[in-house]
Write a protein that holds these residues in place. Structure first.
Motif, PDB file in Angstrom:
ATOM      1  N   LYS A  23       0.821  -1.213   0.000  1.00 10.66           N
ATOM      2  CA  LYS A  23       0.000   0.000   0.000  1.00 10.66           C
ATOM      3  C   LYS A  23       0.855   1.263   0.000  1.00 10.66           C
ATOM      4  O   LYS A  23       0.414   2.301  -0.512  1.00 10.66           O
ATOM      5  CB  LYS A  23      -0.920  -0.005   1.223  1.00 10.66           C
ATOM      6  CG  LYS A  23      -0.193  -0.077   2.550  1.00 10.66           C
ATOM      7  CD  LYS A  23      -1.157  -0.149   3.714  1.00 10.66           C
ATOM      8  CE  LYS A  23      -0.410  -0.219   5.041  1.00 10.66           C
ATOM      9  NZ  LYS A  23      -1.352  -0.318   6.191  1.00 10.66           N
ATOM     10  N   HIS A  24       2.071   1.198   0.541  1.00  9.91           N
ATOM     11  CA  HIS A  24       2.939   2.363   0.531  1.00  9.91           C
ATOM     12  C   HIS A  24       3.382   2.722  -0.889  1.00  9.91           C
ATOM     13  O   HIS A  24       3.479   3.899  -1.242  1.00  9.91           O
ATOM     14  CB  HIS A  24       4.154   2.106   1.424  1.00  9.91           C
ATOM     15  CG  HIS A  24       3.795   1.581   2.782  1.00  9.91           C
ATOM     16  ND1 HIS A  24       4.105   0.310   3.188  1.00  9.91           N
ATOM     17  CD2 HIS A  24       3.131   2.160   3.806  1.00  9.91           C
ATOM     18  CE1 HIS A  24       3.669   0.129   4.425  1.00  9.91           C
ATOM     19  NE2 HIS A  24       3.065   1.223   4.820  1.00  9.91           N
ATOM     20  N   ILE A  25       3.645   1.705  -1.712  1.00 13.45           N
ATOM     21  CA  ILE A  25       4.011   1.961  -3.108  1.00 13.45           C
ATOM     22  C   ILE A  25       2.830   2.547  -3.870  1.00 13.45           C
ATOM     23  O   ILE A  25       2.995   3.495  -4.661  1.00 13.45           O
ATOM     24  CB  ILE A  25       4.514   0.661  -3.760  1.00 13.45           C
ATOM     25  CG1 ILE A  25       5.782   0.151  -3.052  1.00 13.45           C
ATOM     26  CG2 ILE A  25       4.776   0.865  -5.242  1.00 13.45           C
ATOM     27  CD1 ILE A  25       6.303  -1.158  -3.596  1.00 13.45           C
ATOM     28  N   HIS A  26       1.636   2.021  -3.637  1.00  8.15           N
ATOM     29  CA  HIS A  26       0.446   2.588  -4.286  1.00  8.15           C
ATOM     30  C   HIS A  26       0.243   4.041  -3.877  1.00  8.15           C
ATOM     31  O   HIS A  26      -0.150   4.886  -4.705  1.00  8.15           O
ATOM     32  CB  HIS A  26      -0.787   1.762  -3.921  1.00  8.15           C
ATOM     33  CG  HIS A  26      -0.850   0.430  -4.594  1.00  8.15           C
ATOM     34  ND1 HIS A  26      -1.244   0.283  -5.905  1.00  8.15           N
ATOM     35  CD2 HIS A  26      -0.569  -0.815  -4.144  1.00  8.15           C
ATOM     36  CE1 HIS A  26      -1.217  -0.998  -6.237  1.00  8.15           C
ATOM     37  NE2 HIS A  26      -0.810  -1.688  -5.179  1.00  8.15           N
ATOM     38  N   LEU A  27       0.487   4.335  -2.606  1.00 13.32           N
ATOM     39  CA  LEU A  27       0.312   5.717  -2.142  1.00 13.32           C
ATOM     40  C   LEU A  27       1.321   6.645  -2.798  1.00 13.32           C
ATOM     41  O   LEU A  27       0.985   7.790  -3.161  1.00 13.32           O
ATOM     42  CB  LEU A  27       0.448   5.758  -0.620  1.00 13.32           C
ATOM     43  CG  LEU A  27       0.064   7.070   0.056  1.00 13.32           C
ATOM     44  CD1 LEU A  27      -1.420   7.350  -0.157  1.00 13.32           C
ATOM     45  CD2 LEU A  27       0.382   7.029   1.546  1.00 13.32           C
ATOM     46  N   VAL A  28       2.553   6.183  -2.989  1.00 11.43           N
ATOM     47  CA  VAL A  28       3.558   6.992  -3.677  1.00 11.43           C
ATOM     48  C   VAL A  28       3.154   7.220  -5.136  1.00 11.43           C
ATOM     49  O   VAL A  28       3.322   8.324  -5.671  1.00 11.43           O
ATOM     50  CB  VAL A  28       4.934   6.320  -3.569  1.00 11.43           C
ATOM     51  CG1 VAL A  28       5.941   6.984  -4.497  1.00 11.43           C
ATOM     52  CG2 VAL A  28       5.446   6.375  -2.136  1.00 11.43           C
ATOM     53  N   CYS A  29       2.626   6.188  -5.785  1.00 11.17           N
ATOM     54  CA  CYS A  29       2.176   6.347  -7.175  1.00 11.17           C
ATOM     55  C   CYS A  29       1.045   7.366  -7.277  1.00 11.17           C
ATOM     56  O   CYS A  29       1.005   8.176  -8.215  1.00 11.17           O
ATOM     57  CB  CYS A  29       1.733   5.001  -7.728  1.00 11.17           C
ATOM     58  SG  CYS A  29       3.075   3.797  -7.933  1.00 11.17           S
ATOM     59  N   GLN A  30       0.127   7.356  -6.326  1.00 12.30           N
ATOM     60  CA  GLN A  30      -0.941   8.352  -6.333  1.00 12.30           C
ATOM     61  C   GLN A  30      -0.397   9.747  -6.058  1.00 12.30           C
ATOM     62  O   GLN A  30      -0.887  10.732  -6.623  1.00 12.30           O
ATOM     63  CB  GLN A  30      -1.985   7.986  -5.284  1.00 12.30           C
ATOM     64  CG  GLN A  30      -2.722   6.686  -5.573  1.00 12.30           C
ATOM     65  CD  GLN A  30      -3.643   6.288  -4.440  1.00 12.30           C
ATOM     66  OE1 GLN A  30      -4.196   7.140  -3.757  1.00 12.30           O
ATOM     67  NE2 GLN A  30      -3.786   4.991  -4.232  1.00 12.30           N
ATOM     68  N   PHE A  31       0.616   9.824  -5.198  1.00 10.54           N
ATOM     69  CA  PHE A  31       1.252  11.111  -4.929  1.00 10.54           C
ATOM     70  C   PHE A  31       1.896  11.680  -6.194  1.00 10.54           C
ATOM     71  O   PHE A  31       1.742  12.870  -6.510  1.00 10.54           O
ATOM     72  CB  PHE A  31       2.287  10.930  -3.823  1.00 10.54           C
ATOM     73  CG  PHE A  31       3.108  12.153  -3.533  1.00 10.54           C
ATOM     74  CD1 PHE A  31       2.606  13.172  -2.738  1.00 10.54           C
ATOM     75  CD2 PHE A  31       4.391  12.288  -4.056  1.00 10.54           C
ATOM     76  CE1 PHE A  31       3.361  14.302  -2.472  1.00 10.54           C
ATOM     77  CE2 PHE A  31       5.156  13.409  -3.791  1.00 10.54           C
ATOM     78  CZ  PHE A  31       4.632  14.423  -2.996  1.00 10.54           C
ATOM     79  N   LEU A  32       2.603  10.835  -6.946  1.00  7.19           N
ATOM     80  CA  LEU A  32       3.221  11.285  -8.200  1.00  7.19           C
ATOM     81  C   LEU A  32       2.174  11.617  -9.255  1.00  7.19           C
ATOM     82  O   LEU A  32       2.343  12.552 -10.044  1.00  7.19           O
ATOM     83  CB  LEU A  32       4.175  10.200  -8.717  1.00  7.19           C
ATOM     84  CG  LEU A  32       5.375   9.883  -7.825  1.00  7.19           C
ATOM     85  CD1 LEU A  32       6.177   8.725  -8.420  1.00  7.19           C
ATOM     86  CD2 LEU A  32       6.261  11.110  -7.659  1.00  7.19           C
ATOM     87  N   LYS A  33       1.077  10.858  -9.251  1.00  7.90           N
ATOM     88  CA  LYS A  33       0.018  11.114 -10.219  1.00  7.90           C
ATOM     89  C   LYS A  33      -0.636  12.467  -9.964  1.00  7.90           C
ATOM     90  O   LYS A  33      -0.911  13.228 -10.902  1.00  7.90           O
ATOM     91  CB  LYS A  33      -1.015   9.987 -10.137  1.00  7.90           C
ATOM     92  CG  LYS A  33      -2.091  10.046 -11.199  1.00  7.90           C
ATOM     93  CD  LYS A  33      -3.010   8.843 -11.082  1.00  7.90           C
ATOM     94  CE  LYS A  33      -4.091   8.876 -12.147  1.00  7.90           C
ATOM     95  NZ  LYS A  33      -5.002   7.704 -12.030  1.00  7.90           N
TER      96      LYS A  33
END
Length: 491
Positions: free
Chosen positions: A324-334
Motif C-alpha cells: 500500500k505504501h508503493i500505491h500511495l507513492v504512485c498516487q502522490f506522483l500522479k
C-alpha cells in the motif's frame, strides 16, 4: 518431465526453485518429489517429478543429474526447501550453488512449535516462541545479531529452557542466513506453499481424496495435472488471467485510497520517498527501481508494476507484493503530474468548459423536439465527445460506462415494449403471494457420521506476537534486560 516442463525450467529456473516432497499418493509408501519454478505471474509451475521409495542424497544426486543432462547446469537466485541438508547438498553436487539458500518459513515455524514441548512450563513456552518470532521477522542484520546472542544466553541460563536452547543452537544457530528475514530482503519468496497447494490439489481433486493402491493411477493424475497447468499457461499467454498476485495488488490499492497523501515525504533526489504508516506509526522507505516494465503484474490505476518500486515493509521486502505504501507513492506522483498538466493547459480547459456549457444550455432550452433527427444526434454526439475529452482517470471512465449501460437497458426496454400494452406489475400474478402466507420447508441438517480419533497434538497453538509485542521484545533483547523488570509491560 515433458518438453513444456523442460522449457519452463530453462526459462524461469534462474530465478526461484522450490523443492519439496510428499507421501500418500499410493499404498506402496513411495514419496513424490517435485521441482517447481515461479513464472512471470509469480505462480508455481511443476517442472519435474520423481517417485521413489526413499529420498536421500544418493537418490537426489541421480535425480538432479538426469535433469542436468536435459537442461544443462542451472544456477538459481533462490533455492528453497525444507531443513533437510540432503536436498541442498545433492543440488550443489550436480548444479551451481544458488545465491540464496532459504528455508520455508512455514516449515521453520512448525518445527519450533513442535519442539516447544522440551519446555515444561507453559508460560515459558509462550515467551520463548514470541522471542523466536521476533528474531525471525527482524530486518536489520546488526540488530538481529545482537538480539540472537542475547536470546541464546537468556535461554541457556534458565534451567527450564536449557534443553530447547541446546536444540535451537544445534539446528538453527549455524544457518541463520536461511531462516532470518534480514538475510532474505527482496529475495522474492518466503514459503513453499505453492508446492503444498499443488500436492493438496493432486490428492483431493485429481485423486478424489482417496489413497490409491495402483501406481499407474498416481502417474495418470500427475499427467492430467501437468496438462491442465500447460493449458492454463496458454490461456495466460493469449487471453490473460487475474492471478493471486494481481488480486493482492488490487486489495492493497483499495487500502491505499483510504490513506492520506500527506503521509508521503519526498526526498531531495526525487527517487525515493518516506511513507508514514498509520497503524504502527513507523516510517517506510520506497525506492524507484526503474521507470517502466512490461510484466503482467501491474496496477492500471497507478500505471506501475511490482518491479518498478521497492519498499522496506515486510509486505514488499519479504512477501514480494506491491504494498500500500508503493500505491500511495504512485498516487502522490500522479497528483503531482496532474497539477502540472492543469497549470499548463488552463486556457484550453476554460475554452472547452465554455463550449460544453453552451451545448448543455442548448440541449436544456430545447422544449420541442426537432423534426430533423440528424441534427439532434449531432448535438448529442458533440456533447458526449466533450465529456470524453474531459475524462482524466480510469475511475471517471468506469462511472461513465456504468451510466451508459443503464441508459442502454432503458432504451432496449422501450424498444421491446413499444408495441406492447402497459402492464400493472412487474411480478406475475401467480407469484404475488404475501410473505406471511409462504410455508417454506427448511432444508434437512446433516452431520458427519465419521468416527473421530483422538489424535495427540504435536504442535502448540500459540498466537504470533503483534507489532507492539515485537517492539517490546526487540527492545528488551537489544538492551539485554529482563522483560518483567526494566521495561513497561505491553497490553
Amino acid at each position: 518431465m515433458n518438453d513444456h516442463q523442460k522449457s519452463m525450467l530453462s526459462k524461469f529456473g534462474k530465478d526461484d526453485i522450490c523443492i519439496d516432497e510428499t507421501h500418500g499418493m499410493n499404498s506402496y509408501h513411495f514419496n513424490l518429489t517435485t521441482i517447481m519454478v515461479l513464472d512471470d505471474l509469480r505462480e508455481g509451475f511443476p517442472c519435474c517429478f520423481m517417485i521413489s521409495n526413499r529420498v536421500d542424497e544418493v537418490v537426489l544426486i541421480i535425480f538432479f543429474s538426469k535433469i542436468r543432462d536435459k537442461t544443462g547446469i542451472i544456477q538459481p537466485n533462490v533455492f528453497m526447501s525444507d531443513m533437510a541438508e540432503s536436498v541442498y547438498n545433492a543440488w550443489v553436487v550436480q548444479m551451481e550453488p544458488p545465491k540464496h539458500r532459504l528455508y520455508c518459513t512455514w516449515h521453520v515455524d512448525r518445527a519450533w512449535r513442535k519442539n516447544l514441548n522440551k519446555i515444561k512450563n507453559k508460560t515459558k513456552q509462550v515467551e520463548i516462541y514470541k522471542v523466536l518470532r521476533t528474531l525471525l521477522v527482524e530486518q536489520d542484520a546488526e540488530a538481529f545479531s545482537r538480539m540472537f546472542d542475547n536470546a541464546i544466553n537468556r535461554m541457556a541460563k534458565d534451567d527450564e529452557t536449557i534443553n530447547f536452547s541446546n536444540y535451537f543452537t544445534s539446528y538453527y544457530a549455524s544457518s541463520v542466513q536461511s531462516w532470518a528475514y534480514c538475510y532474505r530482503i527482496h529475495a522474492g519468496i518466503n514459503t513453499n506453499m505453492l508446492i503444498e497447494r499443488m500436492h493438496r490439489t493432486l490428492k483431493h481433486i485429481y485423486l478424489q481424496g482417496k489413497k490409491v493402491k495402483r501406481l499407474d493411477k498416481s502417474l495418470h493424475a500427475l499427467m492430467k495435472y501437468t496438462r491442465d497447468k500447460s493449458i492454463d499457461r496458454l490461456i495466460v499467454l493469449h487471453k490473460g488471467k487475474i492471478c493471486s498476485k494481481v488480486k493482492e495488488l488490487r486489495k492493497r490499492h483499495k487500502t491505499s485510497l483510504l490513506m492520506s497523501l500527506e503521509m508521503v515525504l519526498e526526498n531531495v533526489d526525487h527517487n525515493n520517498w518516506n511513507v508514514l504508516s498509520g497503524k504502527t506509526s513507523e516510517m517506510y522507505e520506497v525506492n524507484n527501481l526503474k521507470s517502466n516494465c512490461d510484466c503482467k503484474i501491474n496496477c492500471s490505476d497507478c500505471q506501475s508494476c511490482i518491479h518498478c518500486y521497492s519498499c522496506s515493509c515486510i509486505d514488499s521486502a519479504i512477501k514480494r507484493n506491491m504494498c500500500k505504501h508503493i500505491h500511495l507513492v504512485c498516487q502522490f506522483l500522479k497528483r503531482k503530474n496532474n497539477e502540472n498538466i492543469i497549470t499548463n493547459n488552463t486556457l484550453t480547459n476554460l475554452e472547452r468548459t465554455n463550449e460544453t456549457t453552451i451545448i448543455v444550455s442548448q440541449l436544456n432550452n430545447s422544449t420541442k423536439p426537432s423534426n430533423d433527427l440528424a441534427n439532434e444526434k449531432d448535438k448529442v454526439r458533440l456533447y458526449f465527445n466533450n465529456i470524453l475529452d474531459g475524462i482524466s482517470s480510469s475511475e471517471e471512465l468506469g462511472i461513465l460506462k456504468k451510466c451508459l449501460s443503464s441508459v442502454t437497458r432503458t432504451l432496449n426496454a422501450l424498444r421491446s415494449n413499444a408495441n406492447s400494452q402497459p402492464f400493472k406489475s412487474l411480478t406475475p400474478s401467480h407469484c404475488q403471494t404475501s410473505p406471511n402466507k409462504l410455508k417454506i420447508t427448511p432444508q434437512r441438517r446433516f452431520h458427519s457420521t465419521k468416527s473421530k480419533r483422538n489424535v495427540e497434538k504435536t504442535t502448540l497453538n500459540i498466537e504470533v506476537p503483534n507489532q507492539v509485542e515485537q517492539n517490546f521484545i526487540a527492545a528488551s533483547l537489544l538492551l539485554d534486560v529482563d522483560q518483567n523488570e526494566d521495561l513497561p509491560q505491553y497490553n
